[in-house]
Design a protein around this motif. Structure first.
Motif, PDB file in Angstrom:
ATOM      1  N   ARG A   1      35.119  34.508  34.507  1.00 29.42           N
ATOM      2  CA  ARG A   1      35.295  35.593  35.470  1.00 29.42           C
ATOM      3  C   ARG A   1      35.404  35.058  36.889  1.00 29.42           C
ATOM      4  O   ARG A   1      36.282  35.460  37.659  1.00 29.42           O
ATOM      5  CB  ARG A   1      34.140  36.584  35.373  1.00 29.42           C
ATOM      6  N   GLU A   2      34.540  34.130  37.247  1.00 25.34           N
ATOM      7  CA  GLU A   2      34.575  33.560  38.594  1.00 25.34           C
ATOM      8  C   GLU A   2      35.882  32.808  38.854  1.00 25.34           C
ATOM      9  O   GLU A   2      36.459  32.902  39.932  1.00 25.34           O
ATOM     10  CB  GLU A   2      33.379  32.627  38.814  1.00 25.34           C
ATOM     11  N   LYS A   3      36.350  32.056  37.864  1.00 25.26           N
ATOM     12  CA  LYS A   3      37.614  31.318  38.020  1.00 25.26           C
ATOM     13  C   LYS A   3      38.783  32.279  38.219  1.00 25.26           C
ATOM     14  O   LYS A   3      39.642  32.064  39.071  1.00 25.26           O
ATOM     15  CB  LYS A   3      37.892  30.446  36.797  1.00 25.26           C
ATOM     16  N   LEU A   4      38.830  33.348  37.418  1.00 28.07           N
ATOM     17  CA  LEU A   4      39.945  34.293  37.518  1.00 28.07           C
ATOM     18  C   LEU A   4      39.919  35.090  38.818  1.00 28.07           C
ATOM     19  O   LEU A   4      40.951  35.287  39.456  1.00 28.07           O
ATOM     20  CB  LEU A   4      39.933  35.252  36.327  1.00 28.07           C
ATOM     21  N   LEU A   5      38.749  35.543  39.211  1.00 23.27           N
ATOM     22  CA  LEU A   5      38.667  36.388  40.398  1.00 23.27           C
ATOM     23  C   LEU A   5      38.756  35.598  41.695  1.00 23.27           C
ATOM     24  O   LEU A   5      39.105  36.145  42.732  1.00 23.27           O
ATOM     25  CB  LEU A   5      37.385  37.215  40.366  1.00 23.27           C
ATOM     26  N   SER A   6      38.455  34.312  41.668  1.00 24.44           N
ATOM     27  CA  SER A   6      38.554  33.509  42.887  1.00 24.44           C
ATOM     28  C   SER A   6      39.955  32.943  43.088  1.00 24.44           C
ATOM     29  O   SER A   6      40.246  32.373  44.134  1.00 24.44           O
ATOM     30  CB  SER A   6      37.534  32.371  42.852  1.00 24.44           C
ATOM     31  N   SER A   7      40.815  33.108  42.132  1.00 28.96           N
ATOM     32  CA  SER A   7      42.171  32.585  42.229  1.00 28.96           C
ATOM     33  C   SER A   7      42.992  33.394  43.232  1.00 28.96           C
ATOM     34  O   SER A   7      42.993  34.622  43.190  1.00 28.96           O
ATOM     35  CB  SER A   7      42.849  32.643  40.853  1.00 28.96           C
ATOM     36  N   PRO A   8      43.721  32.713  44.136  1.00 32.41           N
ATOM     37  CA  PRO A   8      44.559  33.458  45.087  1.00 32.41           C
ATOM     38  C   PRO A   8      45.749  34.142  44.416  1.00 32.41           C
ATOM     39  O   PRO A   8      46.354  35.038  44.991  1.00 32.41           O
ATOM     40  CB  PRO A   8      45.032  32.392  46.064  1.00 32.41           C
ATOM     41  N   ALA A   9      46.062  33.759  43.187  1.00 30.29           N
ATOM     42  CA  ALA A   9      47.170  34.405  42.475  1.00 30.29           C
ATOM     43  C   ALA A   9      46.792  35.811  42.025  1.00 30.29           C
ATOM     44  O   ALA A   9      47.658  36.623  41.724  1.00 30.29           O
ATOM     45  CB  ALA A   9      47.572  33.566  41.268  1.00 30.29           C
ATOM     46  N   MET A  10      45.512  36.110  41.979  1.00 34.57           N
ATOM     47  CA  MET A  10      45.050  37.438  41.583  1.00 34.57           C
ATOM     48  C   MET A  10      44.961  38.329  42.817  1.00 34.57           C
ATOM     49  O   MET A  10      43.889  38.692  43.285  1.00 34.57           O
ATOM     50  CB  MET A  10      43.677  37.344  40.901  1.00 34.57           C
ATOM     51  N   TRP A  11      46.091  38.707  43.359  1.00 29.03           N
ATOM     52  CA  TRP A  11      46.152  39.476  44.595  1.00 29.03           C
ATOM     53  C   TRP A  11      46.060  40.969  44.360  1.00 29.03           C
ATOM     54  O   TRP A  11      46.029  41.741  45.289  1.00 29.03           O
ATOM     55  CB  TRP A  11      47.448  39.156  45.337  1.00 29.03           C
ATOM     56  N   ILE A  12      46.005  41.382  43.116  1.00 24.52           N
ATOM     57  CA  ILE A  12      46.004  42.815  42.822  1.00 24.52           C
ATOM     58  C   ILE A  12      44.642  43.430  43.150  1.00 24.52           C
ATOM     59  O   ILE A  12      43.615  42.758  43.087  1.00 24.52           O
ATOM     60  CB  ILE A  12      46.349  43.075  41.341  1.00 24.52           C
ATOM     61  N   PRO A  13      44.610  44.693  43.530  1.00 20.31           N
ATOM     62  CA  PRO A  13      43.321  45.339  43.810  1.00 20.31           C
ATOM     63  C   PRO A  13      42.492  45.434  42.530  1.00 20.31           C
ATOM     64  O   PRO A  13      43.020  45.656  41.443  1.00 20.31           O
ATOM     65  CB  PRO A  13      43.709  46.719  44.329  1.00 20.31           C
ATOM     66  N   ARG A  14      41.188  45.264  42.686  1.00 19.60           N
ATOM     67  CA  ARG A  14      40.300  45.239  41.520  1.00 19.60           C
ATOM     68  C   ARG A  14      39.275  46.365  41.618  1.00 19.60           C
ATOM     69  O   ARG A  14      38.879  46.777  42.692  1.00 19.60           O
ATOM     70  CB  ARG A  14      39.565  43.910  41.453  1.00 19.60           C
ATOM     71  N   LYS A  15      38.837  46.824  40.452  1.00 17.17           N
ATOM     72  CA  LYS A  15      37.761  47.807  40.345  1.00 17.17           C
ATOM     73  C   LYS A  15      36.745  47.253  39.365  1.00 17.17           C
ATOM     74  O   LYS A  15      37.112  46.796  38.287  1.00 17.17           O
ATOM     75  CB  LYS A  15      38.291  49.103  39.753  1.00 17.17           C
ATOM     76  N   ARG A  16      35.494  47.293  39.717  1.00 16.59           N
ATOM     77  CA  ARG A  16      34.462  46.858  38.775  1.00 16.59           C
ATOM     78  C   ARG A  16      33.903  48.104  38.090  1.00 16.59           C
ATOM     79  O   ARG A  16      33.396  49.017  38.745  1.00 16.59           O
ATOM     80  CB  ARG A  16      33.365  46.102  39.489  1.00 16.59           C
TER      81      ARG A  16
END
Length: 94
Positions: free
Chosen positions: A65-80
């Motif tokens: 989770r940390e690797k995916l969410l810290s990636s700059p390629a994941m620019w989409i808005p997120r909801k937890r």
């Protein structure tokens, strides 16, 4: 070796190559120009950390989770979303 001297065999091979090239180009034309727009993605981590023999814990789900969410390629808005919301909506749909 008489097969290599026959014109029909060469014509057949050229025809097969032309057909494969045409179908390949048609497939690539539809794939190369497409861009996904707002594709929903769910990252569900419900695993429990494993206990190591040294006494620590190994939480591979949190590491992913940390690797995916810290990636700059994941620019989409997120909801937890919480577990309760996920469980309620999954059971409603299935």
């Amino acid at each position: 070796m008489k097969m290599l001297t026959q014109k029909m065999m060469w014509l057949g091979m050229v025809l097969v190559l032309i057909v494969l090239t045409v179908f390949g180009a048609a497939m690539m034309g539809s794939v190369l120009g497409s861009k996904p727009k707002e594709v929903p993605v769910a990252l569900v981590i419900l695993d429990q950390p494993a206990e190591l023999p040294t006494g620590g814990t190994f939480a591979i789900g949190e590491m992913i989770r940390e690797k995916l969410l810290s990636s700059p390629a994941m620019w989409i808005p997120r909801k937890r979303l919480g577990k309760d919301w996920i469980n309620a909506n999954i059971t409603e749909r299935w």
